[in-house]
Enzyme design. Sequence first.
Site, short mmCIF file in Angstrom:
data_model
loop_
_atom_site.label_atom_id
_atom_site.label_comp_id
_atom_site.label_asym_id
_atom_site.label_seq_id
_atom_site.Cartn_x
_atom_site.Cartn_y
_atom_site.Cartn_z
CG ASP A 1 -2.06 0.80 1.29
OD1 ASP A 1 -2.07 1.77 0.54
OD2 ASP A 1 -2.97 0.57 2.08
CG PHE B 1 -10.17 -0.61 3.69
CD1 PHE B 1 -8.95 -0.20 4.20
CD2 PHE B 1 -10.83 -1.67 4.30
CE1 PHE B 1 -8.39 -0.83 5.31
CE2 PHE B 1 -10.28 -2.31 5.41
CZ PHE B 1 -9.06 -1.89 5.91
C1 PRP Z 1 -0.97 -4.66 6.28
C2 PRP Z 1 -0.58 -5.64 5.19
C3 PRP Z 1 0.81 -5.21 4.80
C4 PRP Z 1 0.81 -3.73 5.09
C5 PRP Z 1 0.75 -2.96 3.82
O1 PRP Z 1 -0.44 -5.12 7.47
O2 PRP Z 1 -0.60 -6.99 5.67
O3 PRP Z 1 1.80 -5.86 5.57
O4 PRP Z 1 -0.36 -3.46 5.88
O5 PRP Z 1 0.66 -1.57 4.06
P1 PRP Z 1 1.82 -0.55 3.73
O6 PRP Z 1 2.32 -0.85 2.36
O7 PRP Z 1 1.11 0.78 3.79
O8 PRP Z 1 2.87 -0.66 4.77
P2 PRP Z 1 -0.97 -4.62 8.89
O9 PRP Z 1 0.04 -3.67 9.45
O10 PRP Z 1 -2.38 -4.17 8.79
O11 PRP Z 1 -0.88 -5.95 9.75
P3 PRP Z 1 -1.55 -7.37 9.44
O12 PRP Z 1 -0.70 -8.03 8.38
O13 PRP Z 1 -1.50 -8.08 10.74
O14 PRP Z 1 -2.96 -7.12 8.95
#
Ligand code: PRP
Length: 172
Positions: free
Chosen positions: A100, A149
């Site tokens: 993201d 989302f």
């Molecule tokens: C989410 C997803 C990625 C990250 C991507 O993890 O699993 O690891 O966000 O977002 P970014 O590119 O903006 O960093 P999250 O921190 O929500 O934890 P999770 O994997 O436990 O859901």
Amino acid sequence: MPVGEILISEKEIQRRVEVLGREIGDAIPPGDLHVITTLKGALFFAVDLIRALGREVTLGFITASSYGSSTESSGEVQLHQEDIGEFAGCHLLVVDDIIDTGRTLLAVTEALRTHNPVSIRTAVLIAKPARREAAIDADYVGFTIDDIFIIGYGLDYDEKYRPLPDIRAFSP
Ligand code: PRP
């Protein structure tokens, strides 16, 4: 279970992950291959992708979190590296569910690079290029989507909906 518009069906995901897995398995040169799954979101993707690689692997896990109980990133990436395994001298594949802002993938690859793998490749199921802030792209991407989302196939809202077999748009 919630409803929300299905953006990517279970069948589409399974087909794409199968193809991607084979492509990655063939592209990584011979030698030891260690796969690190970024928990928790990549859990379901990693299981299917790793099986599709078609080669012997060792497994490790890293927990990265930056999202609280909202749809926006807190901006700080917390890493727990207790179970990354041993991979000095190995090819390393890092698996995450989504890129993201890119902050997570950047933090994870920077941390893992210090363990001296022969090479590092990254694979994500979903890329949202419109949201990118960090200077990083994934080497392998399953699907590229707009800034929506999403939940399902590992992706959560407030820790819910991860087990959905498909990917859905969600507005809280
Ligand atoms: C989410 C997803 C990625 C990250 C991507 O993890 O699993 O690891 O966000 O977002 P970014 O590119 O903006 O960093 P999250 O921190 O929500 O934890 P999770 O994997 O436990 O859901």
